[in-house]
Design a protein around this motif. Sequence first.
Motif, PDB file in Angstrom:
ATOM      1  N   HIS A   1       0.775  -1.132   0.011  1.00  0.00           N
ATOM      2  CA  HIS A   1       0.026   0.023   0.057  1.00  0.00           C
ATOM      3  C   HIS A   1       0.922   1.320   0.010  1.00  0.00           C
ATOM      4  N   LEU A   2       0.243   2.343  -0.360  1.00  0.00           N
ATOM      5  CA  LEU A   2       0.802   3.569  -0.326  1.00  0.00           C
ATOM      6  C   LEU A   2      -0.349   4.777   0.176  1.00  0.00           C
ATOM      7  N   PHE A   3      -0.548   5.248   1.046  1.00  0.00           N
ATOM      8  CA  PHE A   3      -1.376   6.422   1.435  1.00  0.00           C
ATOM      9  C   PHE A   3      -0.491   7.879   1.772  1.00  0.00           C
ATOM     10  N   HIS A   4      -1.186   8.806   1.634  1.00  0.00           N
ATOM     11  CA  HIS A   4      -0.826   9.979   1.468  1.00  0.00           C
ATOM     12  C   HIS A   4      -1.726  11.017   2.252  1.00  0.00           C
ATOM     13  N   SER A   5      -1.018  12.033   2.547  1.00  0.00           N
ATOM     14  CA  SER A   5      -1.761  13.300   3.287  1.00  0.00           C
ATOM     15  C   SER A   5      -2.450  14.113   2.209  1.00  0.00           C
ATOM     16  N   HIS A   6      -3.325  14.735   2.354  1.00  0.00           N
ATOM     17  CA  HIS A   6      -3.869  15.928   1.320  1.00  0.00           C
ATOM     18  C   HIS A   6      -2.748  16.719   0.666  1.00  0.00           C
ATOM     19  N   GLY A   7      -2.961  17.241  -0.270  1.00  0.00           N
ATOM     20  CA  GLY A   7      -1.934  17.901  -1.136  1.00  0.00           C
ATOM     21  C   GLY A   7      -1.157  17.502  -1.974  1.00  0.00           C
ATOM     22  N   PHE A   8      -1.449  16.163  -2.481  1.00  0.00           N
ATOM     23  CA  PHE A   8      -0.904  15.453  -3.618  1.00  0.00           C
ATOM     24  C   PHE A   8      -1.721  15.340  -4.897  1.00  0.00           C
ATOM     25  N   THR A   9      -1.253  15.190  -6.077  1.00  0.00           N
ATOM     26  CA  THR A   9      -1.831  14.623  -7.082  1.00  0.00           C
ATOM     27  C   THR A   9      -1.074  13.308  -7.550  1.00  0.00           C
ATOM     28  N   VAL A  10      -1.884  12.561  -8.405  1.00  0.00           N
ATOM     29  CA  VAL A  10      -1.295  11.370  -8.863  1.00  0.00           C
ATOM     30  C   VAL A  10      -0.857  11.403 -10.168  1.00  0.00           C
ATOM     31  N   LYS A  11       0.541  11.221 -10.317  1.00  0.00           N
ATOM     32  CA  LYS A  11       1.162  11.102 -11.667  1.00  0.00           C
ATOM     33  C   LYS A  11       0.842   9.579 -12.453  1.00  0.00           C
ATOM     34  N   ARG A  12       1.373   8.541 -11.652  1.00  0.00           N
ATOM     35  CA  ARG A  12       1.072   7.396 -11.957  1.00  0.00           C
ATOM     36  C   ARG A  12       1.091   6.217 -11.009  1.00  0.00           C
ATOM     37  N   ILE A  13       0.429   5.367 -10.983  1.00  0.00           N
ATOM     38  CA  ILE A  13       0.648   3.937 -10.109  1.00  0.00           C
ATOM     39  C   ILE A  13       0.715   2.881 -11.086  1.00  0.00           C
ATOM     40  N   LYS A  14       1.611   2.029 -10.744  1.00  0.00           N
ATOM     41  CA  LYS A  14       2.141   0.847 -11.531  1.00  0.00           C
ATOM     42  C   LYS A  14       2.320  -0.266 -10.802  1.00  0.00           C
ATOM     43  N   ARG A  15       2.033  -1.733 -10.821  1.00  0.00           N
ATOM     44  CA  ARG A  15       2.385  -2.848 -10.388  1.00  0.00           C
ATOM     45  C   ARG A  15       3.580  -3.216 -11.452  1.00  0.00           C
ATOM     46  N   LEU A  16       4.805  -3.460 -11.089  1.00  0.00           N
ATOM     47  CA  LEU A  16       5.920  -3.529 -11.626  1.00  0.00           C
ATOM     48  C   LEU A  16       6.230  -5.224 -12.164  1.00  0.00           C
ATOM     49  N   GLU A  17       7.238  -5.570 -12.843  1.00  0.00           N
ATOM     50  CA  GLU A  17       7.298  -6.918 -13.281  1.00  0.00           C
ATOM     51  C   GLU A  17       7.610  -7.619 -12.330  1.00  0.00           C
TER      52      GLU A  17
END
Length: 357
Positions: free
Chosen positions: A289-305
């Motif tokens: 998992h990854l959680f974060h506080s407010h104030g971020f936007t998401v550029k990408r999330i990827k499950r790797l090889e």
Amino acid sequence: MLTVLVCVLSVLLVATLLPLSYSQHYLIRSCDFIRLQVFYVALCGLLMAIYGVSYEPSVLSILALVMAVVILAIQGMWIYPYTWLASKEVASCLDDTPHSIRIMSANVLMSNDKCKMLIDLVKKHQPDLLITLETDLNWQQQLSCLEDAYPHRVYCPKDNRYGMHLYSKYKIKQQQVCELVEDDIPSIHILFETADGIEMQGHFIHPAPPSPTEEDTSRPRDTELIILAKALKNNKRPTIVAGDLNDVAWSRSTRLFMKISGFLDPRKGRGFFNTFHAGYFFMRWPLDHLFHSHGFTVKRIKRLEKYGSDHFALLTELVHRPQNENQQLDDEMDVQQAVDELQMPAHSKRQVPTFSE
């Protein structure tokens, strides 16, 4: 055939209803993990029941139809927020800004001897923060070739499958390794400064799972999550929490962590990103998992090889945008009631460092 279908759906219905209990026994909490699998099997059962009602109406076919609908409705309620049909909890970064934070989390599997495959993944994706779990002294030695690229590091090697290592391109201003709940199960906590000069906190955990070989109940895991959530509630710095939580994204304890801390899950509305088990495509769920506080936007999330582990690595790229208004959690759980029902202790062995000024 209908009798077999009703028996199968009966088992699935039990597995669907058991997690509604606040019991922390591993047999009940393990039913949280298989919600996707139960949903897919129930969907097949629904199609078979519809066929039975259409061509051979009977009490059994109608019963099977009703049971399948109930199972799909309950399971769908839990997993829906992580489907593409749901709205995104965290906004996407629409521009091509280079000012991002790239975090890679990898449970290496301590016995895995394919270190080079992980190293190649790291060199390919160039994370700013690399968190490795289940790393012992052997893995530390094998990963030493990364030290030039990652001048700031926190080492906590262990041979009990709970070792952790953190490699950072960013300056680590303060660091602390804690055993919040159980001996020899550490967590890493850092205050770091990004390339833009922004101070942020990182908290990386790997609590023990509820299982017959680890813990009879989920209480130690749930306790660590809630202790961390309470410590980070109302925290003013941008903060990231990541690791192998040995819990699925949609469980009651994970939702409670988010409710208390106010943190966001960038996977919501984007997909499940199932990271375990890498070896069995039909038995996968989101454990990392990854959680974060407010104030971020998401550029990408990827499950790797694959890299020889039983986990896939998870890569998340965030952009810090303090002015961004993220969607609020619409969780209606009574926080205090949930904590009381889970019988959380009021203290831990050590408090979570929040690096107060």
